[in-house]
Design an enzyme around this catalytic site. Structure first.
Site, PDB file in Angstrom:
ATOM      1  N   ASP A 212       0.948  -1.344  -0.048  1.00 46.73           N
ATOM      2  CA  ASP A 212       0.063  -0.082   0.136  1.00 46.73           C
ATOM      3  C   ASP A 212       0.895   1.198  -0.122  1.00 46.73           C
ATOM      4  O   ASP A 212       1.771   1.384   0.658  1.00 46.73           O
ATOM      5  CB  ASP A 212      -0.946  -0.092   1.290  1.00 46.73           C
ATOM      6  CG  ASP A 212      -1.905   1.164   1.387  1.00 46.73           C
ATOM      7  OD1 ASP A 212      -2.799   1.243   0.467  1.00 46.73           O
ATOM      8  OD2 ASP A 212      -1.810   2.053   2.103  1.00 46.73           O
ATOM      9  N   GLU A 277       1.688  -0.688  -5.245  1.00 51.00           N
ATOM     10  CA  GLU A 277       0.587   0.488  -5.626  1.00 51.00           C
ATOM     11  C   GLU A 277       1.268   1.531  -5.486  1.00 51.00           C
ATOM     12  O   GLU A 277       1.764   2.128  -4.456  1.00 51.00           O
ATOM     13  CB  GLU A 277      -0.581   0.504  -4.201  1.00 51.00           C
ATOM     14  CG  GLU A 277      -1.491   1.250  -4.875  1.00 51.00           C
ATOM     15  CD  GLU A 277      -1.783   2.558  -3.712  1.00 51.00           C
ATOM     16  OE1 GLU A 277      -2.960   3.283  -4.218  1.00 51.00           O
ATOM     17  OE2 GLU A 277      -1.384   2.436  -2.696  1.00 51.00           O
TER      18      GLU A 277
HETATM   19  C1  GLC Z   1      -4.200   3.067  -0.797  1.00 48.86           C
HETATM   20  C2  GLC Z   1      -5.197   2.179  -0.399  1.00 48.86           C
HETATM   21  C3  GLC Z   1      -6.504   2.941  -0.162  1.00 48.86           C
HETATM   22  C4  GLC Z   1      -6.217   3.394   1.334  1.00 48.86           C
HETATM   23  C5  GLC Z   1      -4.810   4.475   1.154  1.00 48.86           C
HETATM   24  C6  GLC Z   1      -4.359   4.553   2.371  1.00 48.86           C
HETATM   25  O1  GLC Z   1      -4.212   4.136  -1.660  1.00 48.86           O
HETATM   26  O2  GLC Z   1      -5.803   1.624  -1.679  1.00 48.86           O
HETATM   27  O3  GLC Z   1      -7.601   2.388   0.127  1.00 48.86           O
HETATM   28  O4  GLC Z   1      -7.260   4.646   1.504  1.00 48.86           O
HETATM   29  O5  GLC Z   1      -4.032   3.826   0.523  1.00 48.86           O
HETATM   30  O6  GLC Z   1      -3.813   3.576   3.084  1.00 48.86           O
END
Ligand code: GLC
Length: 544
Positions: A212, A277
């Site tokens: 994340d 991500e």
């Molecule tokens: C990422 C996740 C999202 C979350 C954010 C903070 O972007 O995909 O859902 O709100 O991180 O952890």
């Protein structure tokens, strides 16, 4: 149905190179105990469905102990399961069943921030400015005569200042909600802790991690201003995500962290992997996250962001494939996830949106590399746009009015009454309500129905797994001449060839010479020995 599923053609360690990974948003997938919230036993019950769908792996969003301010992306204990989702024993039982069915499990890891309920942050709050406990997070004194102004102009991704002031006068950084304080990744204890957390889940048998905010852990030295924000100039800093540089994202030093993680993953057998991500200014900078000494994959969000046009898709596909070749890693395609409006709705909603979404899915599944599906896209679910405000739970809703709840509505499984089999028989609870139109979109309503979106996915996934042209080691794509607004490319060569054609133009196109359609997003008509592909449609052709 199951017996005829071909086995994947990748070697064990390289399974992720061409895998289809199904994202499970845990609290909205299946609710085994009837409390209206999805859980691990619910996932375990539904594993045969996923095996029959033909996916290779599951990515589970966070199920760890959490106050659920951000749907579990606010983790209070990284080594335990939240009671709403089950227990560690439930996790062990679920992963054992998944492995027995040939499904791999990827879990989410949230290293940029903890929950404010985490023991470390509670200890930081209980101690004075300058304490060792505070050094694990990013505390700073404010600006202005009495430190009454935040330390810099950084803005939370969820809107508003990225700093919150404590009664003792100090401020702490949270790039997301105030309940998600950012960790200080220059602190050795933070690094050591996360390496142990990785091992904890690897020891429990997970096959990989989705990281994340993988671009966020290192902040520029001195915490310099960005120079603008929505409070001062009306322009949000998050507009630069994926387009520009920000002092709190994609800093070069972040790669040291992944160079330390990779040997840990490699020390376990069976091809343990990690997908980032990550948002970076250019595809080139994004590609720096992947490679033999860092991570295995990074989502190509440019593909998700492409507009419905042949030029737009062609450009992002070519760029992503070129970058992937340079780093020797496969491309990672995604059309929907729990943060983005579902692609049926992005492409126009209603009938048009669904037609385009089905075509886009065939496009994605024909490309080389790994594809991530988001739960419910195989049912053609649209975004739920009319949720009552008082039911919305996304923390960004209160701050910006933007809400991600509409893509998080629980999955319809069966039956005539909402929530359509999400819970055990007779249960009427679901943490977000499903619209009445979803009765016709449930798994049961679509199973065995020719032409349904679910059967389209099942067919495409079966062909993808068994066809030599789409197998892991088949080369990239060969673009073929096609009219304006039409994408056509070949995978494989010789006897093992498959051609994908997508019609994004405003007129039907005649397709000749690529063989017979093996799967199509809508019915094709035959004419003079060729086929006619309607507007907003895609098909795969095979000459064999
Ligand atoms: C990422 C996740 C999202 C979350 C954010 C903070 O972007 O995909 O859902 O709100 O991180 O952890």
């Amino acid at each position: 149905m199951t017996a005829s599923l071909p086995t994947p053609q990748t070697s064990d360690d390289d399974w992720w190179r061409s895998a289809v990974v199904y994202q499970v948003y845990v609290r909205s997938f299946a609710d085994a105990n009837g409390d209206g919230v999805g859980d691990l036993p619910g996932i375990r019950d539904r594993l045969p469905y996923l095996r029959d769908l033909g996916v290779d792996a599951l990515w589970l969003t966070p199920f760890y102990t959490s106050p659920m301010i951000d749907g579990g992306y606010d983790v209070a204990d990284y080594r335990d399961v939240d009671p709403a989702f089950g227990t560690l024993a439930d996790f062990d039982a679920m992963i054992a069943d998944a492995h027995a069915l040939g499904l791999r499990i990827i879990v989410d890891i949230v290293p940029n921030h903890t929950s404010s309920a985490h023991a470390w942050f509670q200890a930081a709050l209980a101690t004075a400015p300058g304490s060792a406990e505070r050094a694990r997070y990013l505390f700073a004194d404010g600006r202005g005569a009495d430190g009454e102004l935040p330390p810099n102009d950084w803005e939370s991704i969820f809107g508003g200042p990225a700093w919150t002031r404590l009664p003792d006068g100090q401020w702490y950084l949270h790039l997301f909600d105030p309940a998600q304080p950012d960790l200080n990744w220059r602190h050795p204890e933070v690094r050591a802790e996360f390496e142990e957390i990785l091992r904890f889940w690897l020891d429990r048998g997970v096959d990989g991690f989705r990281i994340d905010v993988a671009h966020g852990m290192i902040k520029a030295e001195g915490l310099p201003d960005v120079g603008f924000n929505s409070m001062t100039t009306g322009r949000r800093q998050s507009e630069l995500l994926g387009k520009g540089r920000l002092p709190y994202f994609d800093q070069d030093e972040i790669h040291d962290i992944y160079r330390a993680w990779r040997p840990i993953l490699d020390s376990y057998p069976g091809g343990r992997m990690a997908v980032a991500e990550a948002w970076a200014e250019t595809p080139q900078r994004l590609a720096r996250y992947i490679g033999p000494d860092e991570l295995h994959q990074a989502f190509s969000f440019d593909f998700l962001d492409a507009t419905w046009s042949a030029d737009s898709f062609r450009k992002v596909i070519d760029t992503a494939l070129a970058e992937a070749t340079i780093v020797g890693a496969p491309t990672t395609w995604v059309l929907s996830n729990h943060d983005k409006q579902r692609h049926v709705t992005r492409y126009g909603d209603g009938e048009v949106g669904l037609r385009r979404a089905r075509a886009a899915s065939l496009l994605m599944l024909a490309l080389p590399g790994c594809a991530y599906l988001y739960q419910g896209e195989e049912l053609g679910l649209p975004e739920v746009l009319d949720l009552p405000d008082e039911l919305r739970q996304d923390p960004s809703f209160l701050r910006t009015g933007e809400s991600r709840d509409g893509c998080r509505v629980p999955i319809p499984w069966s039956g005539d009454l909402a929530p359509y089999g999400f819970g055990p028989h007779g249960s009427e609870l679901s943490w977000l309500p499903a619209p009445a139109t979803w009765r016709a979109l449930s798994v049961a309503a679509q199973t065995g129905v020719p032409g349904s979106t679910l059967e389209l996915y099942r067919s495409a996934l079966r062909i993808r797994r068994g066809h030599p042209a789409l197998a892991a080691d088949a080369d990239g794509v060969t673009w073929l001449a096609a009219g304006p607004g039409v994408l056509a490319f070949r995978r494989g060569a010789g006897d093992a060839e498959l051609t994908c054609v997508v019609n994004l133009s405003d007129a039907p196109v005649r397709i000749d010479g690529y063989g017979q359609p093996v799967v199509a997003s809508t019915d094709l008509t035959e004419s003079d020995g060729g086929h006619v592909l309607p507007v907003d449609a895609a098909a795969w052709f095979d000459r064999r």
